[in-house]
Design an enzyme around this catalytic site. Structure first.
Site, PDB file in Angstrom:
ATOM      1  N   PHE A 123       0.670  -1.439   0.041  1.00 17.67           N
ATOM      2  CA  PHE A 123      -0.014  -0.068  -0.066  1.00 17.67           C
ATOM      3  C   PHE A 123       0.978   1.054   0.171  1.00 17.67           C
ATOM      4  O   PHE A 123       1.789   1.563   0.866  1.00 17.67           O
ATOM      5  CB  PHE A 123      -0.907   0.103   1.401  1.00 17.67           C
TER       6      PHE A 123
ATOM      7  N   ASP B  60       9.624   2.546   1.628  1.00 21.11           N
ATOM      8  CA  ASP B  60       8.348   3.291   2.070  1.00 21.11           C
ATOM      9  C   ASP B  60       8.331   3.066   3.693  1.00 21.11           C
ATOM     10  O   ASP B  60       7.712   1.708   4.243  1.00 21.11           O
ATOM     11  CB  ASP B  60       6.958   2.765   1.517  1.00 21.11           C
TER      12      ASP B  60
ATOM     13  N   LYS C 126       2.903   9.595   8.301  1.00 22.27           N
ATOM     14  CA  LYS C 126       2.191   9.184   9.638  1.00 22.27           C
ATOM     15  C   LYS C 126       2.699   9.884  10.876  1.00 22.27           C
ATOM     16  O   LYS C 126       2.424  10.941  11.355  1.00 22.27           O
ATOM     17  CB  LYS C 126       2.347   7.829   9.706  1.00 22.27           C
TER      18      LYS C 126
HETATM   19  C1  LIG Z   1      -0.788   5.482   5.024  1.00 25.42           C
HETATM   20  C2  LIG Z   1       0.243   4.938   4.139  1.00 25.42           C
HETATM   21  C3  LIG Z   1       0.380   5.666   2.911  1.00 25.42           C
HETATM   22  C4  LIG Z   1      -0.429   6.877   2.497  1.00 25.42           C
HETATM   23  O1  LIG Z   1      -0.285   8.169   3.486  1.00 25.42           O
HETATM   24  P1  LIG Z   1      -1.246   9.105   3.294  1.00 25.42           P
HETATM   25  O2  LIG Z   1      -0.912  10.221   4.230  1.00 25.42           O
HETATM   26  O3  LIG Z   1      -2.679   8.605   3.568  1.00 25.42           O
HETATM   27  O4  LIG Z   1      -1.334   9.755   1.986  1.00 25.42           O
HETATM   28  C5  LIG Z   1       1.513   5.271   2.326  1.00 25.42           C
HETATM   29  N1  LIG Z   1       2.366   4.306   2.539  1.00 25.42           N
HETATM   30  C6  LIG Z   1       2.197   3.592   3.562  1.00 25.42           C
HETATM   31  C7  LIG Z   1       3.020   2.459   3.903  1.00 25.42           C
HETATM   32  C8  LIG Z   1       1.183   3.899   4.349  1.00 25.42           C
HETATM   33  O5  LIG Z   1       0.756   3.292   5.518  1.00 25.42           O
END
Ligand SMILES: *Cc1c(COP(=O)(O)O)cnc(C)c1O
Length: 403
Positions: A134, A221, A250
């Site tokens: 994701f 990521d 986050k």
């Molecule tokens: C939440 C998340 C995203 C997206 O972040 P947003 O601030 O919602 O755009 C991307 N990568 C990972 C691993 C995530 O957990």
């Protein structure tokens, strides 16, 4: 919960919301508008690093709001340099670009990878991505995401992605064999939305070596698993490797929207003025939140706390769920924990909320706990005491389980 709240008639209907309206919080606890309290084991989805209303963060943000919230990247923002220097120190990388969300950080990473290719004469660069990944909900990041539900209805998807399974280095070799257009490999060290699925340490080392051998960017990521959650600043550090590009978001601002892309020497000078930008990115309020969050994390030893309390929480879950017939696996690291059942368990979120506990269920059958990093052992015990009986009560029967 008291009477269900009517659905908002004017807010776009993008979330199946619980009938709870929260009004304030303190530490790992939040209260709704009716005065009911909840223990927060979700932390705004791994965002509220310092819990709610942390006195030192509140004071810093109040001070900042009274000075400057936003200027523009037309000018220097002094705290950008302070926060960038700190992220460079903690990551071992060299330069930072600031934005406001996770998808923006990932979008910047994807643009870096493409430009890295174009700069080397590769006109149609391709990026290796993973099953169940994701990376966000923009058109490019949802294309990189490995979940058909996220992509459904939004085609045509962005091209230039090659998808492989997790933890299978031979699959990467095979999928890229003879392909001169590959420029990068992109993954989460521990997949969050995909169900708390970890990359193995030996795989992380192997993929680092393969990227070096092929001159690909290693892009990790750490939007969800980074910022101390696993007990190290960044989850890939358990393998002793360095990425070339690392998107963050986050937990970095403990609730204030902030994103960042941290780049090592191979990727730090790819963008030139005019190649990339964002209005809100790096604004004084977000920078102050980031600086203060990392400062308090160090001051209060929150990495060690995440490791210690996370292990305690995991042990409690194993003790109370060991005999659950529908248990598939309890996994994760530090305060990023997934409990996978053999049955869908989305309704557990509602049962827990009624019992005063906030959690999430992801990938249909994985109970996800990503609480604030200030969680205490006593609060971890409370999570176990609230959560486990509800799992036994509602989801212990493989045949009769009603999701
Ligand atoms: C939440 C998340 C995203 C997206 O972040 P947003 O601030 O919602 O755009 C991307 N990568 C990972 C691993 C995530 O957990």
């Amino acid at each position: 919960m008291t009477a269900a709240l009517a659905a908002s008639p004017h807010v776009m209907n993008t979330y199946a919301r619980l009938p709870i309206a929260l009004s304030h919080g303190r530490g790992c606890r939040v209260w709704d508008v009716n005065g009911r309290s909840y223990l927060d084991a979700l932390g705004g989805i791994a965002v509220n690093t310092l819990g709610h209303a942390h006195p030192q963060l509140v004071a810093a943000l109040q001070d900042q709001v009274g000075k400057l919230i936003h200027t523009s990247n037309y000018y220097h923002v002094p705290d950008q340099e302070v926060l960038a220097a700190k992220l460079v120190e903690l990551s071992g990388l060299s330069n930072v670009f600031f934005c406001s969300t996770g998808l923006e950080a990932n979008e910047a990473a994807l643009k870096l990878a493409r430009k890295f290719g174009h700069d080397r004469g590769i006109d149609r660069p391709e990026i290796v991505v993973y099953e169940r990944a994701f990376h966000g909900r923009s058109i490019a990041t949802l294309s990189a995401t490995g979940n058909p539900k996220v992509q459904a209805g939004f085609g045509p998807l962005v091209e230039g992605f090659i998808r492989v399974p997790q933890n299978d280095i031979e699959a990467v070799r095979k999928a890229t064999a003879g392909n001169p257009n590959v420029v990068a490999v992109f993954f989460e060290t521990i997949q969050g939305e995909g169900g708390v699925n970890s990359m193995r340490v030996d795989y992380l080392r192997d993929i680092r070596a393969l990227c070096d051998e092929r001159n690909w960017l290693l892009m990790i990521d750490e939007v969800q698993c980074g910022i101390g959650r696993t007990g190290k600043w960044f989850a890939h550090q358990w393998a002793g490797i360095l990425p070339d590009v690392m998107p963050l978001a986050k937990g970095l601002g403990s609730g204030v929207p902030i994103g960042a892309v941290v780049a090592g020497p191979k990727a730090a000078n790819i963008f030139k003025p005019g190649n990339h930008g964002t209005t809100f990115g790096g604004n004084p309020l977000a920078m102050r939140a980031g600086v203060e969050t990392l400062r308090i994390m160090e001051q209060d030893g929150l990495l060690a706390n995440a490791a210690r309390v996370g292990a305690h929480l995991m042990a409690g879950l194993r003790r109370e769920l060991g005999d659950l017939p529908t248990l598939r696996e309890i996994r994760g690291q530090g305060l990023m924990i997934g409990v996978e059942l053999t049955v869908p368990c989305g309704d557990l979120v509602k049962h827990c909320a009624e019992a005063g506990l906030l959690i999430s269920v992801t990938a249909d059958s994985v109970i996800r706990l990503v609480p604030p990093l200030i969680l205490t052992e006593a609060e971890a015990d409370e999570i176990v005491a609230l959560l486990c009986p509800l799992i036994h009560e509602h989801f212990s029967q493989p045949a009769l389980a009603t999701a």
